[in-house]
Every structure is written in structure tokens, then in C-alpha cells.
Design a protein around this motif. Structure first.
Motif: not given
Length: 402
Positions: A253-277
Motif C-alpha cells: 500500500d502507499g501513496e502511488q496506489m491511485p496513480r498505479l491503478k490509473k496507469m494500468a487502466n490507461d495501458l489497457g492491462v488493468a484486467e491482468r493486474v491485482t492490487f492486494l493492498g
């Protein structure tokens, strides 16, 4: 022997993973040697417990005292001022702790030496307290205290002073020792005792069950650590664009969580990324076992325990060639190192490892060379050697007698 472990990096009932490596070393030390210990883990003072104040309110919710694994902990408060707090932090710690320790000694609650972790502000404050209380002080350097904080002018001055005055210095890898020597400190008082891995806790388990629990159906990369830039999670997400056959699990977990989630979505790989926190160490065992490869794309490290934890579960690693990582990853059974820190380097390393994946039992066998036993016996020996030295006062009296 009774030691007083002094550090701001220690787990507590709210932040269970905070400085877990300090607790692990202390627990193994107490388990292997005839040593008693008490922990003082100061936290910054903050008046409000409401969660609307964010991470600062966590400090207010930490109990004043607690016990973990039979070890007594106290969490005295110290003043950490905005903006100028970094420079004054050692003095603020001394102001908060000196009266407490003086009272403890006056009441007969004695200790033989101060075992400090993290050079700044903890180590600097510990050396100041050692001088006031006439106690030996051993300071363990952990990583960013030397790799980052020592690059600032005033903290570097204080770190050098503390290193010159400490009874001994411990580093968790040879690379950190060399960094301290570069600051002008004699190597003769610097001892390298690497972190170990708990081989009874981090163990191979049923992989299929672990993968089912995490709902993983394809080969999996794992990235573990605080969600900050230096850990390089963003590089692994970027590499996923090319590594189309892989899923990525990010634990932390950390300050970059929103940025990393947005990055995964923008790059079209969000369905293959799991954030466990943030997850527990017990959950980490499941995650390590479920993964095919652990990726550590850090820009700097001390002795990253995640590498050994993954390997102890049978999972090989890919890591950037920084600080202590070349001392951990020394054979193909462990994994491989990247000379370049980039998404393309991650892609190349994964594809290379894919062609000749180490057997998981071989990776586990490699990790078995890194138990805590040699480390804690060596540290205990150092403590005893320091306590056996004649005091400055005693030496002078002896010379006068001659």
C-alpha cells in the motif's frame, strides 16, 4: 545480557509490517542466545485520532505500551516538526527519551547496551543517549539511512559523528559497509551481518491451492513493497504490455496506489493486474507460492528481505543490480539481476528466465543457506565482545595506577 533496542522502525498493533525485519532479528537473537531485551519504539506526537487526518492520526492511535511475542514494547511520543523535522529529529528523540531512560536506570531497571536500528535519526539519537547514560551503543544501518538520508548535508554530518562515536556499526550487506567507509569511517569497526529468512515460516505450500485462492489462471509475476516510485511497481505494469501471457499481483500500500491503478487502466492491462493492498506475513506466504517470478525493480535497497522470502517459498526472483541485491542473487537457482532499471529490462529478464526456469525445490534449497543462525550468533558475540571491553574511565584509572 540485557539489551535495549531503540528504533522508530518496529511493528506495532496497528502497523504490523512496519520494520518487521528489526523484530525478526531480535526474536531470533533472543531465541538463540541468553539475552533479554526491551524495545523502545518512539512515534511522532499527534493529538487527533480521527481518520480524517490521514496517516498522522495513526500515530495517535498507537498504544503507549504493548507486548509482541513476549517482548515488552513502549511507544513514547516525540515532537516531529513540519519542514525542519528531519534536521531536529535526533534532538527531539533525545529530549523525549532521556528522562524516561534516566528514570528507568534510577529505579534499577538496568540494561547493558543500546541496540539501535536505522542510522538517522535513531542511531544519532542513540549515540547521544549512550554518552549521557554511559552506555555502549551499536547502530545497525539498514539501507536508505545511508543510501539516501546521508546525501543531505546536516544529516550526513550527524551520521558521520555518530558512526565515529558508536561502539560498533552493523550493516546488513557489504555494499552498505562500503558506503559508510566512503563517508570517512574506518572499516575496522563496521561488521556485516546480513538479515536472514525464517525458513520455518516462509515455506513451499500447495501452489494450486494458493493460485485458486488468488483466482489466478495464468503465469504470474509478483511485485511486493510500499507503493512508492523507488520500488518500481510502475515499471512492472509497463512491462505487462509486452508480457501479454502474464498476470501481475502487487502486494503493498502507499501513496502511488491511485496513480498505479490509473496507469494500468490507461495501458489497457488493468484486467491482468491485482492490487492486494497491505497484507499480513501469513498472506504473503500464499502470494509468494502462487507467483511464478518475483520482480524487484527498485532504484535503491539495503538488504531486501522480500527476495529471500520469495525464494524460501520456492519462487525465483528478478531484481535490479543495486546495493545488497548482488549479494543475495548469486546463482541461477535464485534468479537473475538486471543491470538496467526499465520496463524493457524486465521483459528481457522474464523471457530469458522463461526459457530455463529454475526448479522450485532448487530455489528453496538456495534460500536455506540464509537462515538467521549464523547472523544472530555473530551479533551476540559482538555484543559480548563490546561489553567485555574496558570502559574509558576504567582504562584511565588503570593508566594512573601504573
Amino acid at each position: 545480557m540485557k539489551i535495549l533496542t531503540l528504533t522508530t522502525l518496529y511493528p506495532n498493533h496497528i502497523k504490523n509490517g512496519h520494520g518487521i525485519f528489526v523484530e525478526q532479528r531480535l526474536r531470533h537473537l533472543l531465541g538463540c542466545e541468553d539475552i533479554e531485551a526491551e524495545v523502545i519504539a518512539p512515534v511522532p506526537w499527534f493529538p487527533f485520532i480521527s481518520e480524517k487526518f490521514g496517516r498522522y492520526s495513526v500515530f495517535a492511535r498507537i498504544a503507549k505500551t504493548e507486548r509482541r511475542y513476549g517482548i515488552s514494547l513502549s511507544h513514547p511520543r516525540y515532537l516531529l516538526l513540519p519542514k525542519i523535522g528531519m534536521t531536529l529529529a535526533p534532538l527531539m528523540l533525545v529530549f523525549a527519551l532521556y528522562p524516561l531512560l534516566k528514570k528507568k536506570l534510577k529505579q534499577g531497571d538496568n540494561f547493558d547496551l543500546i541496540d539501535a536500528h536505522y542510522f538517522y535519526p535513531d542511531g544519532v539519537a542513540a549515540v547521544m543517549l549512550g554518552k549521557l547514560l554511559k552506555k555502549s551503543v551499536i547502530v545497525t544501518a539498514r539501507g536508505s539511512d545511508i543510501n539516501l538520508i546521508a546525501t543531505f548535508y546536516w544529516p550526513r554530518k550527524m551520521i558521520v559523528w555518530a558512526a565515529q562515536q558508536a561502539s560498533a556499526i552493523i550493516t546488513v550487506c557489504q555494499a552498505l559497509k562500503e558506503k559508510i567507509v566512503d563517508l570517512g569511517i574506518s572499516p575496522t569497526n563496521i561488521h556485516v551481518f546480513r538479515n536472514g529468512v525464517d525458513l520455518q515460516f516462509f515455506v513451499p505450500i500447495d501452489r494450486q491451492k494458493a493460485q485458486t485462492e488468488l483466482k489466478l489462471t495464468r503465469p504470474t509475476l509478483l511485485s511486493v513493497g510500499h507503493l512508492v516510485e523507488l520500488k518500481g511497481h510502475h515499471l512492472v505494469i509497463e512491462a505487462l504490455q509486452v508480457l501479454e501471457d502474464y498476470h501481475l499481483v502487487i502486494a503493498g500500500d502507499g501513496e502511488q496506489m491511485p496513480r498505479l491503478k490509473k496507469m494500468a487502466n490507461d495501458l489497457g492491462v488493468a484486467e491482468r493486474v491485482t492490487f492486494l493492498g497491505a497484507i499480513s506475513h501469513q498472506q504473503l506466504v500464499t502470494v509468494y507460492n502462487a507467483a511464478d517470478i518475483l520482480i524487484l525493480a527498485s532504484s535503491r535497497e539495503g538488504w531486501p528481505n522480500v527476495l529471500l522470502e520469495a525464494m524460501a517459498c520456492g519462487t525465483p526472483v528478478i531484481a535490479t543490480h543495486v546495493s545488497g541485491t548482488p549479494e543475495i542473487v548469486t546463482s541461477s537457482e535464485a534468479g537473475m539481476l538486471m543491470d538496467e532499471r526499465s520496463a524493457q529490462a524486465i521483459v528481457t529478464a522474464v523471457r530469458t528466465m522463461q526459457k530455463q526456469m529454475p526448479q522450485r525445490q532448487e530455489t528453496r534449497a538456495y534460500a536455506e543457506n540464509y537462515s538467521w543462525d549464523a547472523t544472530v550468533h555473530g551479533i551476540a558475540g559482538l555484543f559480548k565482545e563490546i561489553l567485555g571491553r574496558p570502559s574509558v574511565e576504567g582504562s584511565l584509572a588503570h593508566q594512573d595506577g601504573d
